[in-house]
Design an enzyme around this catalytic site. Structure first.
Site, PDB file in Angstrom:
ATOM      1  N   ASP A   1      -2.211  -0.639  10.351  1.00  0.00           N
ATOM      2  CA  ASP A   1      -2.477  -0.726   8.913  1.00  0.00           C
ATOM      3  C   ASP A   1      -3.148  -2.038   8.520  1.00  0.00           C
ATOM      4  O   ASP A   1      -3.565  -2.196   7.369  1.00  0.00           O
ATOM      5  CB  ASP A   1      -1.159  -0.660   8.117  1.00  0.00           C
ATOM      6  CG  ASP A   1      -0.506   0.702   8.186  1.00  0.00           C
ATOM      7  OD1 ASP A   1      -1.175   1.664   8.598  1.00  0.00           O
ATOM      8  OD2 ASP A   1       0.680   0.796   7.815  1.00  0.00           O
TER       9      ASP A   1
ATOM     10  N   LYS B   1       0.847  -1.198   0.000  1.00  0.00           N
ATOM     11  CA  LYS B   1       0.000   0.000   0.000  1.00  0.00           C
ATOM     12  C   LYS B   1       0.874   1.236   0.000  1.00  0.00           C
ATOM     13  O   LYS B   1       2.060   1.181   0.339  1.00  0.00           O
ATOM     14  CB  LYS B   1      -0.921   0.053   1.227  1.00  0.00           C
ATOM     15  CG  LYS B   1      -0.228   0.151   2.597  1.00  0.00           C
ATOM     16  CD  LYS B   1       0.058   1.563   3.077  1.00  0.00           C
ATOM     17  CE  LYS B   1       0.862   1.572   4.379  1.00  0.00           C
ATOM     18  NZ  LYS B   1       1.591   2.795   4.641  1.00  0.00           N
TER      19      LYS B   1
HETATM   20  O1  C5P Z   1       0.232   0.023  14.911  1.00  0.00           O
HETATM   21  P1  C5P Z   1       1.643  -0.175  14.459  1.00  0.00           P
HETATM   22  O2  C5P Z   1       2.342  -1.272  15.209  1.00  0.00           O
HETATM   23  O3  C5P Z   1       1.789  -0.293  12.995  1.00  0.00           O
HETATM   24  O4  C5P Z   1       2.400   1.175  14.850  1.00  0.00           O
HETATM   25  C1  C5P Z   1       3.805   1.265  14.907  1.00  0.00           C
HETATM   26  C2  C5P Z   1       4.184   2.536  15.664  1.00  0.00           C
HETATM   27  O5  C5P Z   1       3.803   3.686  14.908  1.00  0.00           O
HETATM   28  C3  C5P Z   1       3.468   2.691  16.995  1.00  0.00           C
HETATM   29  O6  C5P Z   1       4.184   2.086  18.022  1.00  0.00           O
HETATM   30  C4  C5P Z   1       3.428   4.203  17.160  1.00  0.00           C
HETATM   31  O7  C5P Z   1       4.682   4.670  17.614  1.00  0.00           O
HETATM   32  C5  C5P Z   1       3.278   4.706  15.747  1.00  0.00           C
HETATM   33  N1  C5P Z   1       1.885   4.991  15.341  1.00  0.00           N
HETATM   34  C6  C5P Z   1       1.228   6.079  15.898  1.00  0.00           C
HETATM   35  N2  C5P Z   1      -0.050   6.366  15.498  1.00  0.00           N
HETATM   36  C7  C5P Z   1      -0.686   5.610  14.575  1.00  0.00           C
HETATM   37  C8  C5P Z   1      -0.026   4.499  13.995  1.00  0.00           C
HETATM   38  C9  C5P Z   1       1.267   4.225  14.400  1.00  0.00           C
HETATM   39  O8  C5P Z   1       1.781   6.789  16.751  1.00  0.00           O
HETATM   40  N3  C5P Z   1      -1.921   5.927  14.206  1.00  0.00           N
END
Ligand code: C5P
Length: 295
Positions: A137, A9
């Site tokens: 995601d 994506k």
């Molecule tokens: O949810 P995911 O594991 O993909 O997110 C990785 C990191 O990206 C999180 O630990 C956070 O630091 C950041 N993040 C965020 N806000 C989001 C998505 C991700 O702060 N909406």
């Protein structure tokens, strides 16, 4: 056996209206799936065994730390059936750690595929909740196509299928941008009194199928901290914008991949070839719009 494509994506628009009390950030983003995809083969195994084989991704772990493996475990736990097992064979084509959602897409494909193979009967809402628990995601990839994402990215709204796919060239700078670091360094760049940007002009350009207008409306708030930390990314973006046939360029998600949006398939193929000759790793692809995501 089930075989699935797990598409990459990018985000054509990514605004961060605010930081949330839970440490995540509130997003307003436009996700689009790409033709570039990993491949996944799933087979049932007896006795609750999970096996993972990874082809073509030297840095991708083939153990229980892989999000695809964790997706299988989360699914059977939610189904309350610890005896379910599966052999997962993952062929990586999406570069890892580049803001293209490869790991998240693999996890969503495991959820979709094993849900069918194991006949869990969990239903769409439970699958969506499992996906959101695996990563911000992951829910997008359950349906793919073109969707607006809010909340952490898990509150999704399908958007109308554009009149034709968009052509783009992915450029891999050769170093990773760790997502948590990019978000950590975002604070000084959050919207000020002017407030967050709206994706409305981009959505209008997408509906009109006009690559010039789409190119002019691309936006990614995460590019501000990423460009401050890694100036090479900003240089590459400027270089891409100046190329013939390019209507706009942007950092993909939290990087480090950049993409150039092109006016035609020929322009994208020509640009990828030219960049390759200049020593860059570049890949032409298109947006992917399965029937299920059209209105
Ligand atoms: O949810 P995911 O594991 O993909 O997110 C990785 C990191 O990206 C999180 O630990 C956070 O630091 C950041 N993040 C965020 N806000 C989001 C998505 C991700 O702060 N909406």
């Amino acid at each position: 056996m089930i075989r699935l494509a797990a598409p990459a994506k990018t985000n054509l628009f990514l605004e961060v209206p605010a930081r949330r009390p839970d440490g995540f950030h509130e997003l307003d983003t436009v996700f689009v799936a790409l033709e570039l995809a990993d491949e996944l083969e799933l087979r049932p195994l007896p006795g609750g065994r999970i096996e993972l084989q990874v082809e073509g991704g030297p840095d991708v772990p083939a153990d229980s730390t892989n999000l695809a493996w964790r997706a299988a475990e989360a699914l059977r736990q939610a189904a309350g059936r610890p005896e379910l097992g599966a052999a997962l064979r993952l062929t990586k084509r999406i570069p890892a750690g580049g803001g293209l959602g490869g790991g998240s897409s693999d996890a969503a494909a495991v959820l979709r595929g094993l849900d069918r193979l194991w006949e869990t009967g969990l239903g769409a809402a439970r699958l969506h909740a499992l996906a959101a628990g695996l990563g911000s995601d992951v829910p997008f990839f359950l349906a793919g196509g073109l969707q607006r994402g809010r909340g952490r990215g898990e509150r999704l709204e399908p958007l109308p299928r554009p009149p034709r796919p968009l052509d783009l060239v992915l450029v891999l700078p050769g170093f990773p941008c760790p997502t948590p670091q990019v978000y950590r360094e975002l604070a000084p760049w959050l919207p000020g009194p002017e407030g967050p940007r709206s994706p409305a002009p981009l959505l209008a350009a997408l509906a009109a199928g006009d690559p010039e207008a789409v190119g002019a409306e691309l936006w990614n708030r995460l590019a501000l901290p990423a460009f401050a930390r890694w100036p090479r990314l900003s240089e590459l973006e400027r270089m891409l914008r100046a190329r013939p046939g390019v209507t706009g360029a942007l950092l993909s998600g939290s990087g480090s991949t950049l993409f150039a949006l092109c006016a035609s398939t020929d322009a994208a193929a020509g640009l990828a070839t030219a960049l390759g000759r200049e020593g860059l790793t570049a890949l032409a692809t298109r947006t992917s719009h399965p029937e299920a995501s059209s209105d």
